[in-house]
Enzyme design. Structure first.
Site, PDB file in Angstrom:
ATOM      1  N   VAL A   1      11.258 -18.173  19.535  1.00 57.64           N
ATOM      2  CA  VAL A   1      11.984 -18.471  18.304  1.00 57.64           C
ATOM      3  C   VAL A   1      13.385 -18.887  18.740  1.00 57.64           C
ATOM      4  O   VAL A   1      14.106 -18.101  19.355  1.00 57.64           O
ATOM      5  CB  VAL A   1      12.044 -17.250  17.363  1.00 57.64           C
ATOM      6  CG1 VAL A   1      12.700 -17.631  16.047  1.00 57.64           C
ATOM      7  CG2 VAL A   1      10.646 -16.684  17.125  1.00 57.64           C
TER       8      VAL A   1
ATOM      9  N   HIS B   1      16.484 -19.505   9.004  1.00 65.01           N
ATOM     10  CA  HIS B   1      15.058 -19.361   9.317  1.00 65.01           C
ATOM     11  C   HIS B   1      14.847 -18.511  10.577  1.00 65.01           C
ATOM     12  O   HIS B   1      13.968 -17.652  10.628  1.00 65.01           O
ATOM     13  CB  HIS B   1      14.439 -20.757   9.477  1.00 65.01           C
ATOM     14  CG  HIS B   1      12.965 -20.759   9.681  1.00 65.01           C
ATOM     15  ND1 HIS B   1      12.080 -20.418   8.690  1.00 65.01           N
ATOM     16  CD2 HIS B   1      12.225 -21.065  10.773  1.00 65.01           C
ATOM     17  CE1 HIS B   1      10.842 -20.522   9.155  1.00 65.01           C
ATOM     18  NE2 HIS B   1      10.912 -20.904  10.421  1.00 65.01           N
TER      19      HIS B   1
END
Length: 178
Positions: free
Chosen positions: A81, A88
């Site tokens: 990520v 987000h």
């Protein structure tokens, strides 16, 4: 004192690996190093099952499901990520972490967190680089150690190693009483 610790001998152990497809340029390197780490420590390729999921958010459900099958000694979660311009990143990294942690607590099988959460693409690439400290390989080592610890605790492990530790402790107590 009885000391128990895992080994890095993974012969005969089986591993499930859940890998996010998102940021595949990073997760593929994590996966390669993870599989290399497992096989270098005695796991046969047939004893490794890899499941690809869309992204890090989907990892926990599949990890918990794999663990629930009782076919694996440990499940390894791999993903990346990378922070962007929106919040987000915060939501996905927090939920992936929370979900994997919860799955680990719910399972009777070690579930290993190998999800990178980085601020930049360069940081993710550096942590996935096989010639450096690749987190996929590190996740494999953790999985092996946890799988062997759990076997030992459950009485399925090497009872000889445990009895040697007990014998040494007994010898130490006998010497200290003299």
């Amino acid at each position: 004192m009885k000391l128990r610790k895992g080994s890095h001998n993974a012969t005969g152990l089986k591993f499930g690996v859940v890998v996010a497809k998102f940021n595949k340029f990073v997760t593929s390197k994590l996966l390669t190093s993870c599989v290399d780490g497992l096989t270098k420590h005695g796991v046969t390729p047939d004893d490794i099952e890899v499941v690809r999921v869309p992204g890090a958010f989907e990892i926990p459900l599949v990890a918990r499901t794999l663990a629930a099958t009782k076919r694996f000694n440990a499940v390894i979660c791999l993903g990346a990520v990378i922070r962007g311009d929106t919040p987000h990143f915060d939501y996905i990294s927090a939920e992936a972490s929370r979900g994997i942690g919860q799955a680990a607590l719910d399972a009777d099988v070690p579930i290993i967190f190998g999800v990178l959460t980085t601020d930049t693409v360069a940081q993710a690439i550096e942590r996935a680089e096989p010639s450096k400290l690749n987190r996929g390989g590190e996740a494999a080592k953790s999985a092996i150690e946890m799988a062997t610890v759990m076997r030992m605790i459950k009485g399925e492990g090497d009872k000889v190693a445990s009895s040697k530790l007990t014998s040494k402790s007994g010898e130490h107590r006998a010497r200290s009483k003299k």
